[in-house]
Design an enzyme around this catalytic site. Structure first.
Site, mmCIF file in Angstrom:
data_model
loop_
_atom_site.group_PDB
_atom_site.id
_atom_site.type_symbol
_atom_site.label_atom_id
_atom_site.label_comp_id
_atom_site.label_asym_id
_atom_site.label_seq_id
_atom_site.Cartn_x
_atom_site.Cartn_y
_atom_site.Cartn_z
ATOM 1 N N SER A 140 0.873 -0.985 0.052
ATOM 2 C CA SER A 140 -0.008 -0.103 -0.033
ATOM 3 C C SER A 140 0.848 1.195 -0.003
ATOM 4 O O SER A 140 1.981 1.241 0.619
ATOM 5 C CB SER A 140 -0.753 -0.036 1.362
ATOM 6 N N PRO A 141 0.379 2.269 -0.571
ATOM 7 C CA PRO A 141 1.237 3.587 -0.629
ATOM 8 C C PRO A 141 1.344 4.037 0.733
ATOM 9 O O PRO A 141 0.188 4.291 1.414
ATOM 10 C CB PRO A 141 0.374 4.627 -1.585
ATOM 11 N N CYS B 187 2.886 7.112 3.263
ATOM 12 C CA CYS B 187 3.530 8.277 3.395
ATOM 13 C C CYS B 187 4.804 8.085 4.220
ATOM 14 O O CYS B 187 4.889 7.584 5.293
ATOM 15 C CB CYS B 187 3.010 9.368 3.917
ATOM 16 N N ALA C 34 1.635 8.581 -1.432
ATOM 17 C CA ALA C 34 0.760 9.773 -1.746
ATOM 18 C C ALA C 34 1.657 11.044 -2.176
ATOM 19 O O ALA C 34 2.592 11.556 -1.461
ATOM 20 C CB ALA C 34 -0.410 10.488 -0.781
ATOM 21 N N GLN D 73 0.807 6.935 -6.295
ATOM 22 C CA GLN D 73 -0.392 7.656 -6.035
ATOM 23 C C GLN D 73 -0.169 9.074 -5.879
ATOM 24 O O GLN D 73 0.483 9.708 -5.240
ATOM 25 C CB GLN D 73 -0.802 7.080 -4.525
ATOM 26 N N TYR E 113 -8.590 13.807 1.697
ATOM 27 C CA TYR E 113 -7.753 14.772 0.963
ATOM 28 C C TYR E 113 -8.790 15.507 -0.277
ATOM 29 O O TYR E 113 -10.093 15.124 -0.184
ATOM 30 C CB TYR E 113 -6.728 14.202 0.333
ATOM 31 N N ARG F 175 -7.851 4.983 -5.285
ATOM 32 C CA ARG F 175 -8.245 4.798 -3.879
ATOM 33 C C ARG F 175 -9.531 5.539 -3.573
ATOM 34 O O ARG F 175 -9.506 7.037 -3.788
ATOM 35 C CB ARG F 175 -7.259 5.140 -3.067
ATOM 36 N N LEU G 144 -5.804 -3.151 7.817
ATOM 37 C CA LEU G 144 -5.566 -4.314 8.886
ATOM 38 C C LEU G 144 -5.768 -5.594 8.458
ATOM 39 O O LEU G 144 -6.353 -6.427 8.944
ATOM 40 C CB LEU G 144 -6.410 -3.940 10.229
#
Length: 369
Positions: free
Chosen positions: A24-25, A27, A59, A102, A184, A229, A300
């Site tokens: 997963s992207p 940060c 991101a 992303q 966002y 996403r 999760l």
């Protein structure tokens, strides 16, 4: 034991993922003026060794003001592109597995500290910048009121997404993923809690996100992969919910997107989220059931049996892990061992295979996941 669905390939657009497991992207908050640093060489390098079917770069702001923090990556000028090329070369030098990016704009949640420094809005003397959003509604207490975007500014931001997409194409990414979740900018337009405009961008909350999607689809090669996403719940009264996610996914499918990753939350600080293992999987399953677009589940997902059950039962086509990979960058290797599947391992690390340990009676120093 039958071959696990988790370790079967999947075609997305013009690319093929060798398995259904995605990094997963995440940060990293470790860039300088939007430019990737040595930290990113390590970050991309370790996950190039992971065996995951797809790695997605964090991101990445399409404008300087679209970054979450001073430490967030960007892809908006030659300097940020060149720094990313350096990190991407490390990844490409290790694996042939696909890599994506992303693209994002943080909207009213920009100009903030990273989570490990409190995550609050930057204050005076901390080089804050003016944030922007569909409406002049602050994210929460202690956050600045964002500038309400004019129509001309909305069009300019659409073009910024397109320009970043062109840079991603030039860099050779296999996939582009639009970030339309986690509170966002694109998510802010989609939710009635953050978009209270009186013009067409408020009456049709999908208008701007779909304008961006259409423009990016036009700019991105069909022989590569394009996804988004999306958010399935704001977890707050009056907010967007699963039906909104289905409607948005259908529109993205109509525009030619190849997949959606279904997540939730982070639009408002007062959201009440019942966090538990796989708590967002039912959202992914709903989108999967009611659309024909490929769906990725996230949230999760930790254990191999859990991931396999999600894919094998048809709740999602893929799974994405974040914390699980940070804790164990060799998660894929250990899952493959658990299911009796042999996966490609970089030759210098081949001695870690169970059959390569000297002495059959020796136990591995770490249990498999």
């Amino acid at each position: 034991m039958p071959h696990p669905e988790l370790f079967t390939p999947i075609d997305l657009g013009g690319i093929t993922l060798p398995n259904r497991i995605v990094v997963s992207p995440m940060c990293q908050y470790s860039a300088r003026e939007g430019r990737m640093t040595d930290w990113h060489l390590m970050h991309l390098g370790q996950f190039a060794c992971s065996g995951a079917g797809l790695f997605v770069v964090e991101a990445t702001g399409v404008t300087p003001e679209g970054r979450i923090s001073h430490g967030c990556t960007g892809l908006y000028d030659d300097a940020t592109e060149q720094a990313m090329a350096r990190a991407l070369a490390v990844y490409r030098g290790i694996t042939r597995h696909p890599v994506g990016i992303q693209l994002a704009h943080a909207g009213r949640k920009a100009s903030a500290h990273p989570p490990f420094a409190g995550g609050k809005a930057l204050g005076p003397g901390e080089s804050p910048w003016q944030t922007a959003a569909p409406s002049s509604i602050a994210f929460g207490e202690g956050w600045p009121v964002p500038h309400e975007l004019a129509v001309s500014e909305i069009h300019s931001l659409r073009d910024s997404f397109v320009k970043a997409t062109a840079r991603a194409k030039r860099l050779g990414f296999d996939a582009v993923e639009l970030h339309a979740a986690h509170g966002y900018l694109l998510h802010e337009f989609l939710s009635p809690l953050s978009n209270q405009r009186n013009d067409s961008y408020g009456k049709n909350r999908m208008q701007f996100p779909l304008e961006v999607a259409a423009a990016v689809r036009e700019a991105w090669p069909k022989e590569r992969c394009l996804g988004a996403r999306i958010s399935a719940s704001d977890w707050a009264e009056g907010g967007a919910g699963p039906e909104d996610a289905v409607a948005y996914a259908r529109e993205l499918e109509r525009l030619g997107f190849d997949y959606v990753c279904v997540t939730s939350g982070a639009l408002v600080p007062h959201a009440r989220i019942p966090v538990s293992a796989g708590y967002q999987v039912p959202f992914a399953a709903k989108v999967k059931k009611e659309t024909d677009i490929a769906v990725r589940a996230v949230g999760l997902i930790v254990r191999p049996e859990q991931a396999e059950q999600i894919v094998a039962s048809g709740q999602a086509d893929m799974v994405a892990l974040a914390r699980g990979f940070l804790d164990d960058p060799r998660w894929v290797w250990h899952a493959a061992e658990h299911f009796g599947v042999r996966v490609e391992v970089p030759p210098p690390y081949a001695r870690t295979r169970p059959d390569q340990w000297p002495g059959a009676q020796l136990a591995r120093p770490r249990e498999t996941v």
